[in-house]
Design an enzyme around this catalytic site. Structure first.
Site, short mmCIF file in Angstrom:
data_model
loop_
_atom_site.label_atom_id
_atom_site.label_comp_id
_atom_site.label_asym_id
_atom_site.label_seq_id
_atom_site.Cartn_x
_atom_site.Cartn_y
_atom_site.Cartn_z
N LYS A 80 0.91 -1.32 0.66
CA LYS A 80 0.06 -0.48 -0.39
C LYS A 80 1.36 1.34 -0.12
CE LYS A 80 -2.18 1.85 3.82
NZ LYS A 80 -3.38 1.86 4.79
N ARG A 124 -9.80 -0.79 6.52
CA ARG A 124 -9.43 -1.28 7.70
C ARG A 124 -9.14 -1.38 9.19
NH1 ARG A 124 -4.36 -0.47 10.02
NH2 ARG A 124 -3.07 1.46 7.59
N ASP A 174 -14.97 18.07 18.04
CA ASP A 174 -13.81 18.30 16.50
C ASP A 174 -13.87 19.51 17.09
OD1 ASP A 174 -12.75 16.77 14.38
OD2 ASP A 174 -13.10 19.17 13.77
N GLY A 238 -1.99 9.04 16.90
CA GLY A 238 -0.92 9.11 17.79
C GLY A 238 -0.56 9.26 19.72
#
Length: 344
Positions: A80, A124, A174, A238
């Site tokens: 990918k 995925r 958000d 992260g």
């Protein structure tokens, strides 16, 4: 036979071939996690191409290469090639992420397919959260709190709802309220579950059964008191939570601990680097739980922290299913690599 051809699948053809079928994608990801644990896959570390430093990539962007091999009856290799440019949605009206996937036969090395990987990559990523919910969440979880109204937020919520049937409330925060409100309306219409936008991360995450963060944050914003007893925290990006969130967790579960450490960008790896976490603090890789080598959730009150890093073979497994469906249904364009090789 000297002529070599392969099929090309556009994003629309990927979708027609089952690219947005979340239950099938969860099944693909679960299968390949177990295969990797049993040594039936090869998972090299990803290669990162970035301008500037890791801290600067939220502005400058990056492109990653994730190769892999899947054995047994698949016997395929591939890669990918995925770009992540955080400013795209705001500056260019483009997705943050775009990618291509190449699948090669591992009998000849010849390419079998080249396809859009953008949908596959997003699906995925959500699907691995679905696998985590299957083994680590309380089965009657009802509430979800989310930070990050992007594509990964979308696919994670799709996966959570596919696995946990009793969800009755979702709250999303958000930095941009308009974005959160648009997300809430769209996902409520799609999933038929109440979704609302709130004005702080604390409101979104506090006292929820499932919490999820997927943002490009470079400084932690999730605080330990927000994480309720009995919850599952899906830590999808992260450095998003304070070290205390992991310290109070009853179990820390990952998909690939060696890769988490190698990439050194997510909270568990940073804690390890700072001497605040050890290898022994990792309860399990999720595949160990799937096959019963280690326990998943053992009681209703456990706080469980799940941190996936993602692997190229997950994309390849999904892409292989889509390739086979496309071949069966006649989707895609057949392209010629050569009619006759110039040299052998």
């Amino acid at each position: 036979m000297s002529k070599v051809s392969f099929i090309y699948l556009s994003q629309e053809e990927v979708v027609k071939s089952g690219g947005t079928d979340m239950l099938k994608t969860i099944s693909d990801v679960e299968e390949v996690l177990v295969m990797r644990h049993k040594g039936e896959c090869i998972v090299p570390h990803k290669v990162v191409l970035r301008k500037g430093t890791q801290e600067e990539e939220s502005v400058t962007g990056r492109v990653n290469a994730l190769p892999g091999y899947i054995g047994k009856d698949k016997n395929i290799g591939g890669i990918k090639w995925v770009a992540s440019f955080v400013q795209n949605p705001f500056k260019h009206g483009l997705p943050r992420s775009s990618s291509l996937i190449i699948i090669n036969s591992f009998e000849t090395g010849i390419p079998l397919a080249i396809m859009d990987g953008t949908i596959i990559s997003a699906m995925r990523t959500g699907a691995v959260a679905g696998v985590a919910c299957k083994y680590l969440a309380n089965k009657d979880a009802r509430t979800v709190g989310m930070v990050g109204a992007g594509v990964i937020g979308r696919t994670v919520l799709m996966a959570v709802k596919a696995v946990l049937k009793d969800i009755v409330q979702v709250q999303i925060y958000d930095l941009f309220m308009e974005r959160a409100e648009k997300f809430a309306k769209g996902m409520q219409d799609e999933l038929k579950v109440p979704v609302s936008a709130v004005d702080s991360a604390e409101k979104a995450l506090s006292n929820k059964d499932i919490i999820m963060t997927a943002t490009p944050a470079k400084k932690p914003y999730v605080k330990a008191p927000w994480v309720a007893g009995g919850s599952l925290y899906l830590h999808m990006s992260g450095y998003e939570c304070e070290y205390g969130v992991l310290s109070q967790s009853d179990k820390i579960v990952v998909d690939n601990w060696e890769d988490v450490k190698a990439r050194n960008s997510q909270t568990p790896a940073l804690m390890l680097h700072d001497g605040k976490l050890s290898d022994g603090n990792i309860h399990a890789e999720i595949a160990e739980i799937i096959i019963g080598e280690k326990p998943g959730r053992e009681n209703r009150k456990e706080r469980i922290f799940f941190n996936p890093v993602g692997m190229g073979v997950q994309n390849l497994m999904v892409a292989h299913r889509i390739y086979r469906t496309a071949k069966e249904k006649g989707y895609g364009q057949t392209l010629t690599l050569w009619d006759k090789p110039m040299w052998i």
